[in-house]
Motif scaffolding. Sequence first.
Motif, PDB file in Angstrom:
ATOM      1  N   MET A 182      72.833  -1.658  77.681  1.00  0.00           N
ATOM      2  CA  MET A 182      73.021  -0.429  76.919  1.00  0.00           C
ATOM      3  C   MET A 182      71.944  -0.343  75.855  1.00  0.00           C
ATOM      4  O   MET A 182      71.469  -1.360  75.367  1.00  0.00           O
ATOM      5  N   LEU A 238      75.720   4.591  71.032  1.00  0.00           N
ATOM      6  CA  LEU A 238      76.765   4.004  71.858  1.00  0.00           C
ATOM      7  C   LEU A 238      77.622   3.025  71.068  1.00  0.00           C
ATOM      8  O   LEU A 238      77.120   2.099  70.433  1.00  0.00           O
ATOM      9  N   TYR A 259      81.129   0.501  76.947  1.00  0.00           N
ATOM     10  CA  TYR A 259      80.462   1.330  75.953  1.00  0.00           C
ATOM     11  C   TYR A 259      80.819   2.791  76.142  1.00  0.00           C
ATOM     12  O   TYR A 259      81.090   3.249  77.250  1.00  0.00           O
ATOM     13  N   LYS A 292      66.715  -0.674  77.524  1.00  0.00           N
ATOM     14  CA  LYS A 292      68.090  -1.163  77.590  1.00  0.00           C
ATOM     15  C   LYS A 292      68.213  -2.572  77.006  1.00  0.00           C
ATOM     16  O   LYS A 292      67.449  -3.475  77.330  1.00  0.00           O
ATOM     17  N   ASN A 350      82.889   2.036  81.878  1.00  0.00           N
ATOM     18  CA  ASN A 350      82.101   2.688  80.839  1.00  0.00           C
ATOM     19  C   ASN A 350      82.253   4.209  80.907  1.00  0.00           C
ATOM     20  O   ASN A 350      82.714   4.770  81.899  1.00  0.00           O
TER      21      ASN A 350
END
Length: 223
Positions: free
Chosen positions: A22, A97, A88, A30, A164
């Motif tokens: 994330m 996030l 998330y 990421k 998620n």
Amino acid sequence: MSYPSGLGDPTIAYLGMATFFMDYNNDGWKDIFIVNGHLYPEVDKLFGDEHYLQNPQLFENQRNGKFLEVSGDVGIGAMAVGGRGGAYCDYDNDGDLDIAITAIDSRPLLLRNDGGNRSGHWLQIKTVGTKSNRDGIGAEVKVVAGGLTQYDRVRTGGSWLSGNDMRLHFGLGNRRGAELVEINWPSGRVDQLTNVSADQILVVREGEGQIASPYKPFKSGHR
């Protein structure tokens, strides 16, 4: 690849459960979040460097194939949790996030990201299928912004015991928009949007393009 990427040594004393990529700081690269927690309470009596309750870990992408642990910098380094599931979701719709963690024999935790939306611009995309399935599951999304090209796919689930947010989140760094957003739907249809402004939750309906978004940031008094 864990040792060459910098993940090996910092995770030796931990038992990782839910783990996912994330972009916590919206730079377009990421990062990795790991929910930790040992299986056996007896571990505290047997090993000096391992514990039943453990802190989650965050590793920031260094953009060169390596990751740097920043758990202490973001305020989770001293946590003690019997972590299991983790997911998330931008639950307050403010552009960064947040993370939910489930823990054994304890209440779940919600970690609110305060600062990710100030570190970089962002774009979230919610797909609405018509000929394809209603949530657009399986749709492949491409975002091009100032030389940075990102890909993601709408999917259910996530990591262990977790699912998620199906809205796709793209960090844009200092870029104020995307030149192209391209969605390849499971039906085979391709929708393209050009010159899309950053810092918005973009809702795209298959075959129609952008539609009104129901997602609004929470007011500070309601957090």
